[in-house]
Scaffold this active site. Structure first.
Site, PDB file in Angstrom:
ATOM      1  N   GLU A 318       0.880  -1.191  -0.166  1.00 34.92           N
ATOM      2  CA  GLU A 318       0.053  -0.143   0.071  1.00 34.92           C
ATOM      3  C   GLU A 318       0.700   1.022   0.054  1.00 34.92           C
ATOM      4  O   GLU A 318       0.707   2.172  -0.845  1.00 34.92           O
ATOM      5  CB  GLU A 318      -1.043  -0.034   1.070  1.00 34.92           C
ATOM      6  CG  GLU A 318      -1.755   1.181   1.361  1.00 34.92           C
ATOM      7  CD  GLU A 318      -2.756   1.105   2.624  1.00 34.92           C
ATOM      8  OE1 GLU A 318      -3.694   1.833   2.820  1.00 34.92           O
ATOM      9  OE2 GLU A 318      -2.177   0.247   3.603  1.00 34.92           O
ATOM     10  N   HIS A 319       1.807   1.487   1.072  1.00 42.08           N
ATOM     11  CA  HIS A 319       2.692   2.288   0.996  1.00 42.08           C
ATOM     12  C   HIS A 319       4.262   2.167   1.021  1.00 42.08           C
ATOM     13  O   HIS A 319       4.516   1.243   1.540  1.00 42.08           O
ATOM     14  CB  HIS A 319       2.829   3.333   2.439  1.00 42.08           C
ATOM     15  CG  HIS A 319       1.136   3.370   3.005  1.00 42.08           C
ATOM     16  ND1 HIS A 319       0.682   2.911   3.840  1.00 42.08           N
ATOM     17  CD2 HIS A 319       0.656   4.619   2.627  1.00 42.08           C
ATOM     18  CE1 HIS A 319      -0.557   3.167   4.035  1.00 42.08           C
ATOM     19  NE2 HIS A 319      -0.749   4.351   3.232  1.00 42.08           N
TER      20      HIS A 319
END
Length: 435
Positions: A318-319
């Site tokens: 996600e990040h």
């Protein structure tokens, strides 16, 4: 590829959602069949919340605003400005066009915002007021006419004042004090607003995520979000203390949050492991960051930056943060991430709260095929075409012949009747030899 795990976490949880699915489906079915009464019943049962009206009034919004320090309001306004301006640039990047693809055949593309969007802003352990900007402000920047925003009541006074102010500042047209499945269903079915939404957006727990998934097809959704994921790539130039703090900062999202360090420096990897307990000690008592790190935290050592980039793309997190030299190389090379944070000077926290790019992002490997929420998610890209009679001479004949090869005689006739009308006396030439 040589990979050494200095710390290896458990595999990311793949929960059995069968019971969740059954529960959520039963709730949605009842809400659709019985209407607002069922939604009210679930709110009372699950949140002990049953106000006379779930629609938050302008007076209630104003009262909440009065309880907030001016610095808090200014910070919220600043964060919303950042998100809104970024979303505006995204909207401006979408171009409509029209061109003549064949003599007499005009084709084109339009971008049309959906009429109504539903934005869920979580409550729970934290006041997720930043999520209001990410979903509501982005929808308004996209041109959505009516945005309904929902957030669960914090206590007997309703929605957290800062969250309520954030939803209002972001431009929500209607705010409902509802949480969980009942909020998602209410927005989809138009309860208390009379405006069923076309798309649902915003993070939430597994019940909220499952409600969105089950409603997909009837409405659009942004992503089906799982637990927070954060991955840091670091070389020998990285500051181990900052890396350790950044890992722990994301681990506090939840007990299932995954935080990973991929490094080309054994020294950095070992220093980070040594400093993690010190970073955890900075957090309040009761933080679940330690549990998340213990179970799902990883530190991986690779020989080269090429190996590190390849491994990061396999995780498709996600990040992804890069605390390494030659940031432009990483920007060119990395492919699979929800959002990318380049350099020590930026961090996922900034993206979560205030820097501008959206924080509603894909998880569980979905970054390998999709990005996160953006202005275009609230916009339908549609096509159109118009044609002169003369253009039918070739387009009609080719379409009819292809239709007959496919065995679709009705389609072929649509071409034939036009050719007969527009070019009387000319041979159709739309029959093909049997294949």
């Amino acid at each position: 590829m040589t990979v050494e795990y200095l710390k290896q976490g458990h595999p990311a949880l793949q929960p059995d959602l069968s019971l969740t699915t059954q529960t959520v489906q039963e709730m949605l079915d009842r809400m659709e069949t019985e209407g607002e009464g069922a939604t009210r019943t679930y709110s009372q049962k699950l949140d002990s919340w049953n106000p006379e009206s779930f629609v938050v009034s302008a007076a209630e919004i104003a009262a909440a605003e009065r309880t907030l320090p001016e610095t808090v309001k200014e910070d919220i306004r600043f964060a919303h400005k950042q998100v809104r301006e970024f979303a505006n640039r995204q909207r401006e990047s979408l171009h409509e066009f029209e061109f003549e693809s064949h003599p007499g055949l005009i084709v084109g593309q339009r971008h049309i915002p959906v009429a109504a969007a539903g934005c869920y802003v979580p409550g729970g352990r934290f006041a997720h007021l930043a999520s209001a900007a990410m979903s509501v402000a982005t929808a308004k920047a996209a041109g959505v006419e009516h945005v309904t925003a929902c957030s669960p009541p914090r206590d007997e006074n309703g929605i957290h004042p800062a969250t309520l102010f954030g939803m209002s500042t972001a431009g929500a047209d209607t705010i409902l004090s509802l949480g969980g499945v009942q909020a998602v269903g209410a927005m989809a079915f138009g309860h208390f607003t009379g405006k069923p939404v076309n798309i649902l957006a915003g993070p939430g727990n597994r019940f909220v995520a499952e409600a969105k998934r089950l409603l997909y097809g009837r409405v659009g959704i942004d992503v089906v979000a799982g637990p927070t994921e954060s991955l840091i790539i670091a070389d020998d130039s990285a500051d181990p203390w900052i890396v350790a703090v950044d890992l722990i900062s994301q681990a506090e999202h939840g007990a299932e949050s995954t935080t990973i360090l991929i490094t080309t420096s054994r020294r950095v990897g070992e220093d980070v492991l040594r400093l993690i307990p010190q970073a955890l000690a900075q957090l309040p008592a009761g933080s679940i960051a330690g549990e998340a790190w213990e179970n799902f935290g990883e530190v991986v050592l690779t020989d080269t930056r090429e190996q590190a980039a390849k491994l990061a793309d396999e995780y498709a997190n996600e990040h992804v943060q890069v605390q390494a030299e030659d940031l432009d190389w990483w920007l060119r090379t990395l492919r699979n991430y929800g959002s990318l944070f380049l350099g020590e000077e930026t961090t996922v926290t900034y993206g979560d709260k205030t820097s501008g790019p959206n924080h509603i992002l894909p998880t569980r490997g979905a970054a390998s095929y999709t990005g996160g929420l953006w202005a275009g998610k609230f916009i339908k890209t549609v096509t159109y075409q118009r044609m002169t009679r003369s253009a039918n001479a070739q387009i009609g004949r080719v379409a009819a012949r292809i239709s007959r090869v496919e065995g679709m005689e009705g389609h072929a006739l649509s071409g034939d009747v036009r050719l007969e009308k527009y070019f009387p006396g000319e041979p159709l030439n739309t029959r093909v030899r049997a294949l």
